[in-house]
Design an enzyme around this catalytic site. Structure first.
Site, mmCIF file in Angstrom:
data_model
loop_
_atom_site.group_PDB
_atom_site.id
_atom_site.type_symbol
_atom_site.label_atom_id
_atom_site.label_comp_id
_atom_site.label_asym_id
_atom_site.label_seq_id
_atom_site.Cartn_x
_atom_site.Cartn_y
_atom_site.Cartn_z
ATOM 1 N N HIS A 104 0.755 -1.260 -0.071
ATOM 2 C CA HIS A 104 -0.238 0.311 -0.127
ATOM 3 C C HIS A 104 0.596 1.465 0.420
ATOM 4 O O HIS A 104 1.434 1.432 1.461
ATOM 5 C CB HIS A 104 -1.015 -0.237 1.265
ATOM 6 C CG HIS A 104 -2.154 -1.026 1.041
ATOM 7 N ND1 HIS A 104 -2.626 -1.387 0.221
ATOM 8 C CD2 HIS A 104 -2.156 -2.405 1.832
ATOM 9 C CE1 HIS A 104 -3.676 -2.396 0.842
ATOM 10 N NE2 HIS A 104 -3.106 -2.519 1.396
ATOM 11 N N HIS A 114 -0.667 -7.179 -5.608
ATOM 12 C CA HIS A 114 -0.409 -7.741 -4.544
ATOM 13 C C HIS A 114 -0.235 -9.537 -5.407
ATOM 14 O O HIS A 114 -0.002 -9.395 -5.835
ATOM 15 C CB HIS A 114 -2.259 -8.250 -4.278
ATOM 16 C CG HIS A 114 -1.828 -10.096 -3.993
ATOM 17 N ND1 HIS A 114 -2.639 -10.527 -4.667
ATOM 18 C CD2 HIS A 114 -2.208 -10.690 -2.637
ATOM 19 C CE1 HIS A 114 -2.776 -12.013 -4.105
ATOM 20 N NE2 HIS A 114 -2.587 -11.674 -2.757
ATOM 21 N N GLY A 267 -4.797 -19.596 12.022
ATOM 22 C CA GLY A 267 -3.566 -18.996 11.590
ATOM 23 C C GLY A 267 -3.712 -17.707 12.410
ATOM 24 O O GLY A 267 -4.191 -16.797 13.625
#
Length: 308
Positions: A104, A114, A267
């Site tokens: 970003h 990405h 996660g």
């Protein structure tokens, strides 16, 4: 198709070595481009096995936030996001290895980018493991430049060319379809490549393709950052960037398979949500001014298009 049998231990070593190197190279190129900030690293352990190293840069001269994560996690049951299209794999033990990158920039004229490349393996006791590769990269501009979009897709096409002329159109189409906000009826950005469930080429060929995609991410993004990082901008551009970042957040929290896989498999939340931008804004029923640069993004860039 059932993938070929492979030496799992040796294959995982090869994949981890490549992904560690890729993470190092991406971080090095981003630190050079920023020229001021550096990455902080966290090493972490997964609750059911494995772990990772998360690297995050914040408050840079060029980069407002950048995350480059490596993970190798193991679990006793594939999460629903991984078995929705593979119901036969429900209940399988799994290993997932990958690098995920989200950038970003501070300057609204530098697109958000990405990239993710990954390897997954699922197995049940007494059965041969099932494995596959996935990944890709995509670009999310706030102010469009056709030459940047053309370059991005040229690099995507170049990554695919050694594997057949049909590969780039196929994975470009999959990217256009995947990074689409159904509730907004608009793409997240200008796309790139997206592939999943890749095993029919065999391990060596599939692994080589994953490496080529990972290597071409830097080739695709670095020239755009270099070209746009000195572009002047003001509060208007920053406000539009923050508004459009809202779309990025909506996609990642509602649709992104990686985000869902990470959260459903227990996660590390901080690493999973490092993809979210540091500043974002939602405006009620906002519309761009006619003939403005903001309107041009919607009319000229946010649609599936053959850029090359």
């Amino acid at each position: 198709m059932t993938p070929e049998k492979i030496d799992i231990g040796a294959s995982i070593i090869l994949i981890k070595d490549y992904l560690h190197n890729l993470q190092n190279r991406i971080c090095a190129f981003l630190e050079v481009e920023d020229g001021e900030a550096t990455f902080e690293e966290d090493q972490w352990q997964h609750q059911t096995g494995g772990g990772g190293r998360s690297r995050v840069l914040v408050g840079g001269r060029i980069l407002e936030k950048a995350g480059v994560n490596f993970s190798h996690v193991q679990g006793i049951q594939l999460p629903p996001s991984a078995t929705a299209k593979r119901p036969a794999l429900a209940g399988c033990h799994f290993q997932a290895i990958g690098v995920s990158t989200v950038i970003h920039p501070l300057n609204p004229y530098i697109p958000t980018s990405h990239m993710n490349v990954r390897f997954l393996m699922a197995e049940k006791p007494g059965a041969e493991p099932i494995w596959w590769f996935g990944g890709g990269f995509d670009l999310t501009p706030y102010y469009g430049f056709e030459e940047d979009c053309v370059h991005w897709h040229q690099m995507a096409k170049e990554a695919c060319e050694p594997y057949g002329e049909a590969v780039y159109p196929h994975y470009k189409k999959q990217c256009d379809e995947y990074f689409y906000l159904k509730h907004r009826e608009e793409p997240r950005g200008i796309g790139g490549l997206f592939f999943d469930d890749l095993n029919e080429w065999g391990f060596q060929h599939s692994f080589a393709f994953m490496r080529n995609v990972g290597d071409h991410y830097i080739k695709a993004y670095q020239p755009i950052v270099e070209k746009r990082k000195t572009h002047a901008y003001g509060e208007r551009e920053r406000q539009f960037q923050c508004y459009r970042r809202g779309r990025y957040v909506e996609f990642n929290l509602l649709y992104d398979r990686g985000t869902l896989f990470g959260l459903q498999s227990g996660g590390r939340t901080e690493s999973i949500l490092m993809s979210l931008p540091p500043q974002v804004e939602w405006k009620y029923n906002w519309q761009p001014e006619p003939n403005s640069e903001e309107e041009k993004l919607y009319k000229n860039f946010l649609m599936p298009k053959d850029w090359i």
